[in-house]
Design a protein around this motif. Structure first.
Motif, PDB file in Angstrom:
ATOM      1  N   PHE A  40     -24.703  -4.237  28.424  1.00 56.29           N
ATOM      2  CA  PHE A  40     -24.934  -5.514  27.743  1.00 56.29           C
ATOM      3  C   PHE A  40     -26.438  -5.736  27.575  1.00 56.29           C
ATOM      4  O   PHE A  40     -27.195  -5.601  28.535  1.00 56.29           O
ATOM      5  N   ARG A  41     -26.853  -6.071  26.368  1.00 58.11           N
ATOM      6  CA  ARG A  41     -28.264  -6.338  26.108  1.00 58.11           C
ATOM      7  C   ARG A  41     -28.415  -7.562  25.199  1.00 58.11           C
ATOM      8  O   ARG A  41     -27.620  -7.757  24.272  1.00 58.11           O
ATOM      9  N   ILE A  42     -29.451  -8.343  25.461  1.00 58.44           N
ATOM     10  CA  ILE A  42     -29.854  -9.430  24.580  1.00 58.44           C
ATOM     11  C   ILE A  42     -31.133  -9.002  23.888  1.00 58.44           C
ATOM     12  O   ILE A  42     -32.119  -8.656  24.544  1.00 58.44           O
ATOM     13  N   VAL A  43     -31.125  -9.003  22.563  1.00 58.67           N
ATOM     14  CA  VAL A  43     -32.266  -8.545  21.776  1.00 58.67           C
ATOM     15  C   VAL A  43     -32.908  -9.754  21.111  1.00 58.67           C
ATOM     16  O   VAL A  43     -32.247 -10.479  20.363  1.00 58.67           O
ATOM     17  N   THR A  44     -34.194  -9.983  21.385  1.00 62.90           N
ATOM     18  CA  THR A  44     -34.879 -11.169  20.860  1.00 62.90           C
ATOM     19  C   THR A  44     -36.020 -10.836  19.905  1.00 62.90           C
ATOM     20  O   THR A  44     -36.498 -11.717  19.209  1.00 62.90           O
ATOM     21  N   THR A  45     -36.473  -9.575  19.887  1.00 59.89           N
ATOM     22  CA  THR A  45     -37.580  -9.179  19.010  1.00 59.89           C
ATOM     23  C   THR A  45     -37.310  -7.793  18.435  1.00 59.89           C
ATOM     24  O   THR A  45     -36.489  -7.031  18.957  1.00 59.89           O
ATOM     25  N   ASN A  46     -38.044  -7.454  17.379  1.00 61.67           N
ATOM     26  CA  ASN A  46     -37.927  -6.112  16.814  1.00 61.67           C
ATOM     27  C   ASN A  46     -38.502  -5.056  17.742  1.00 61.67           C
ATOM     28  O   ASN A  46     -38.061  -3.900  17.717  1.00 61.67           O
ATOM     29  N   LEU A  47     -39.457  -5.426  18.574  1.00 61.96           N
ATOM     30  CA  LEU A  47     -39.969  -4.489  19.566  1.00 61.96           C
ATOM     31  C   LEU A  47     -38.865  -4.100  20.551  1.00 61.96           C
ATOM     32  O   LEU A  47     -38.741  -2.929  20.932  1.00 61.96           O
ATOM     33  N   GLU A  48     -38.074  -5.074  20.968  1.00 60.24           N
ATOM     34  CA  GLU A  48     -36.953  -4.787  21.862  1.00 60.24           C
ATOM     35  C   GLU A  48     -35.905  -3.924  21.167  1.00 60.24           C
ATOM     36  O   GLU A  48     -35.319  -3.026  21.787  1.00 60.24           O
ATOM     37  N   ALA A  49     -35.663  -4.200  19.871  1.00 59.49           N
ATOM     38  CA  ALA A  49     -34.694  -3.397  19.116  1.00 59.49           C
ATOM     39  C   ALA A  49     -35.169  -1.950  19.017  1.00 59.49           C
ATOM     40  O   ALA A  49     -34.381  -1.006  19.172  1.00 59.49           O
ATOM     41  N   ASP A  50     -36.456  -1.755  18.768  1.00 58.32           N
ATOM     42  CA  ASP A  50     -37.001  -0.395  18.687  1.00 58.32           C
ATOM     43  C   ASP A  50     -36.913   0.304  20.039  1.00 58.32           C
ATOM     44  O   ASP A  50     -36.666   1.514  20.105  1.00 58.32           O
ATOM     45  N   GLU A  51     -37.102  -0.446  21.119  1.00 59.71           N
ATOM     46  CA  GLU A  51     -37.011   0.129  22.454  1.00 59.71           C
ATOM     47  C   GLU A  51     -35.583   0.601  22.749  1.00 59.71           C
ATOM     48  O   GLU A  51     -35.375   1.638  23.384  1.00 59.71           O
ATOM     49  N   LEU A  52     -34.588  -0.156  22.269  1.00 60.67           N
ATOM     50  CA  LEU A  52     -33.202   0.272  22.434  1.00 60.67           C
ATOM     51  C   LEU A  52     -32.974   1.627  21.771  1.00 60.67           C
ATOM     52  O   LEU A  52     -32.314   2.509  22.337  1.00 60.67           O
ATOM     53  N   ARG A  64     -29.776  -0.132  15.148  1.00 58.60           N
ATOM     54  CA  ARG A  64     -30.123  -0.407  13.753  1.00 58.60           C
ATOM     55  C   ARG A  64     -29.241   0.263  12.715  1.00 58.60           C
ATOM     56  O   ARG A  64     -29.266  -0.118  11.551  1.00 58.60           O
ATOM     57  N   SER A  65     -28.461   1.231  13.077  1.00 62.00           N
ATOM     58  CA  SER A  65     -27.746   2.012  12.072  1.00 62.00           C
ATOM     59  C   SER A  65     -26.363   1.470  11.735  1.00 62.00           C
ATOM     60  O   SER A  65     -25.670   2.041  10.911  1.00 62.00           O
ATOM     61  N   TYR A  66     -25.969   0.372  12.367  1.00 56.89           N
ATOM     62  CA  TYR A  66     -24.602  -0.112  12.152  1.00 56.89           C
ATOM     63  C   TYR A  66     -24.527  -1.094  10.988  1.00 56.89           C
ATOM     64  O   TYR A  66     -25.488  -1.825  10.712  1.00 56.89           O
ATOM     65  N   PRO A  67     -23.362  -1.159  10.304  1.00 58.25           N
ATOM     66  CA  PRO A  67     -23.259  -1.862   9.021  1.00 58.25           C
ATOM     67  C   PRO A  67     -22.884  -3.330   9.113  1.00 58.25           C
ATOM     68  O   PRO A  67     -22.118  -3.820   8.300  1.00 58.25           O
ATOM     69  N   TYR A  68     -23.386  -4.078  10.104  1.00 56.28           N
ATOM     70  CA  TYR A  68     -23.140  -5.514  10.082  1.00 56.28           C
ATOM     71  C   TYR A  68     -23.981  -6.130   8.977  1.00 56.28           C
ATOM     72  O   TYR A  68     -25.016  -5.599   8.564  1.00 56.28           O
ATOM     73  N   ASP A  69     -23.551  -7.275   8.472  1.00 56.45           N
ATOM     74  CA  ASP A  69     -24.096  -7.808   7.223  1.00 56.45           C
ATOM     75  C   ASP A  69     -25.461  -8.470   7.371  1.00 56.45           C
ATOM     76  O   ASP A  69     -26.155  -8.684   6.383  1.00 56.45           O
ATOM     77  N   ILE A  70     -25.840  -8.830   8.588  1.00 58.80           N
ATOM     78  CA  ILE A  70     -27.100  -9.542   8.783  1.00 58.80           C
ATOM     79  C   ILE A  70     -28.271  -8.562   8.747  1.00 58.80           C
ATOM     80  O   ILE A  70     -28.187  -7.458   9.285  1.00 58.80           O
ATOM     81  N   ASP A  71     -29.375  -8.962   8.116  1.00 55.74           N
ATOM     82  CA  ASP A  71     -30.608  -8.190   8.134  1.00 55.74           C
ATOM     83  C   ASP A  71     -31.253  -8.392   9.504  1.00 55.74           C
ATOM     84  O   ASP A  71     -31.914  -9.399   9.755  1.00 55.74           O
ATOM     85  N   ALA A  72     -31.044  -7.427  10.393  1.00 59.49           N
ATOM     86  CA  ALA A  72     -31.467  -7.589  11.789  1.00 59.49           C
ATOM     87  C   ALA A  72     -32.968  -7.788  11.917  1.00 59.49           C
ATOM     88  O   ALA A  72     -33.433  -8.618  12.709  1.00 59.49           O
ATOM     89  N   ARG A  73     -33.740  -7.047  11.160  1.00 55.85           N
ATOM     90  CA  ARG A  73     -35.201  -7.153  11.272  1.00 55.85           C
ATOM     91  C   ARG A  73     -35.673  -8.551  10.885  1.00 55.85           C
ATOM     92  O   ARG A  73     -36.488  -9.170  11.577  1.00 55.85           O
ATOM     93  N   LYS A  74     -35.151  -9.071   9.792  1.00 56.39           N
ATOM     94  CA  LYS A  74     -35.532 -10.406   9.337  1.00 56.39           C
ATOM     95  C   LYS A  74     -35.054 -11.472  10.320  1.00 56.39           C
ATOM     96  O   LYS A  74     -35.786 -12.422  10.639  1.00 56.39           O
ATOM     97  N   ALA A  75     -33.819 -11.325  10.798  1.00 56.31           N
ATOM     98  CA  ALA A  75     -33.259 -12.315  11.720  1.00 56.31           C
ATOM     99  C   ALA A  75     -34.070 -12.394  13.004  1.00 56.31           C
ATOM    100  O   ALA A  75     -34.368 -13.492  13.505  1.00 56.31           O
ATOM    101  N   LEU A  76     -34.446 -11.257  13.557  1.00 58.61           N
ATOM    102  CA  LEU A  76     -35.234 -11.244  14.789  1.00 58.61           C
ATOM    103  C   LEU A  76     -36.624 -11.827  14.561  1.00 58.61           C
ATOM    104  O   LEU A  76     -37.161 -12.548  15.413  1.00 58.61           O
ATOM    105  N   ASP A  77     -37.217 -11.528  13.420  1.00 56.85           N
ATOM    106  CA  ASP A  77     -38.546 -12.081  13.112  1.00 56.85           C
ATOM    107  C   ASP A  77     -38.525 -13.600  13.052  1.00 56.85           C
ATOM    108  O   ASP A  77     -39.523 -14.262  13.375  1.00 56.85           O
ATOM    109  N   LYS A  78     -37.394 -14.174  12.653  1.00 56.67           N
ATOM    110  CA  LYS A  78     -37.288 -15.623  12.539  1.00 56.67           C
ATOM    111  C   LYS A  78     -36.811 -16.297  13.829  1.00 56.67           C
ATOM    112  O   LYS A  78     -36.674 -17.510  13.872  1.00 56.67           O
ATOM    113  N   GLY A  79     -36.541 -15.500  14.859  1.00 60.59           N
ATOM    114  CA  GLY A  79     -36.208 -16.085  16.150  1.00 60.59           C
ATOM    115  C   GLY A  79     -34.752 -16.036  16.543  1.00 60.59           C
ATOM    116  O   GLY A  79     -34.387 -16.529  17.619  1.00 60.59           O
ATOM    117  N   ALA A  80     -33.882 -15.461  15.700  1.00 63.21           N
ATOM    118  CA  ALA A  80     -32.480 -15.310  16.091  1.00 63.21           C
ATOM    119  C   ALA A  80     -32.366 -14.262  17.191  1.00 63.21           C
ATOM    120  O   ALA A  80     -33.227 -13.386  17.331  1.00 63.21           O
TER     121      ALA A  80
END
Length: 236
Positions: free
Chosen positions: A65-77, A85-101
């Motif tokens: 289980f992981r909570i991802v709050t930044t793109n740096l954390e996503a890159d570390e994963l 990053r390679s999965y086809p969910y509809d949300i733009d993960a990079r943009k969402a994380l940059d905005k604080g989601a």
């Protein structure tokens, strides 16, 4: 481009050519016209205090289980071998994380098993592809719909991620989660029926080129349990 190609390959592998074509067509048409009707759901987090993790834990090996709050954390994963990053969910993960989601993820080994997003601010909400619900962010949170890897569906991952989300928000002092569910999405209605959520209204979203409209209407009965909605086959 590399991420796009990886996502395209992943859709073909997990959902097939028809799903890839449907997603491609939807991504084009939604730039010009969108009309959707939603159920509006909520959950009072105080009700989650009595929940026990062992009652939600799936019978799967290698859960992470992981909570991802930044793109740096996503890159570390990704560097750790966890495929975020390679999965086809509809949300733009990079943009969402940059905005604080924030993304709450459960991996099975290195594979992403399920992911759901949460917004605690209006800016974070803008980063998610969700209609503009009325949310009092001084006490509430917006919970976006969950994507589950087809390989691991009906194994309890979605329910377990919801447990983790609600415990996390409860610890942060959030009182209520709110979220939209597209009418006809029986998978999400069924999931909500198992975790005591309730329906409090209906929302209608319309987009025509650059013009958008969002209207919320409360239920005539005030509230309806998600289990009652599921029992009716989602036809309310």
């Amino acid at each position: 481009m590399t991420v796009l190609l990886r996502r395209t390959k992943r859709i073909l592998e997990t959902e097939g050519l028809l799903a890839l074509m449907r997603r491609g067509l939807a991504s084009v048409t939604c730039r010009f016209f969108v009309y959707r009707v939603y159920y509006l759901s909520e959950f009072e987090l105080e009700n989650a205090r009595r929940w026990r993790e062992e009652d939600f834990l799936p019978q799967l090996e290698g859960l992470v289980f992981r909570i991802v709050t930044t793109n740096l954390e996503a890159d570390e994963l990704e560097r750790e071998g966890l495929e975020f990053r390679s999965y086809p969910y509809d949300i733009d993960a990079r943009k969402a994380l940059d905005k604080g989601a924030m993304a709450l993820c459960i991996f099975v080994g290195s594979e992403l098993g399920t992911i759901g997003w949460v917004a605690l601010t209006p800016q974070a909400m803008e980063g998610l592809k969700e209609p503009p619900l009325k949310v009092d962010f001084s006490r509430d949170a917006l919970a976006a719909p969950v994507w589950t890897n087809p390989k691991y569906r009906r194994m309890g991952l979605r329910r377990y991620r919801t447990f983790k989300l609600r415990k996390f928000l409860l610890e942060r002092g959030v009182a209520v989660t709110r979220g939209p569910i597209a009418k006809g999405n029986l998978v999400s209605v069924r999931a909500l029926s198992k975790i005591d959520s309730r329906i409090y209204g209906e929302g209608r979203y319309l987009k025509l080129l650059w013009w958008t409209s969002w209207k919320e209407k409360p239920l005539d009965s005030g509230y309806m349990s998600a289990s009652a909605l599921w029992g009716s086959g989602g036809r309310q």
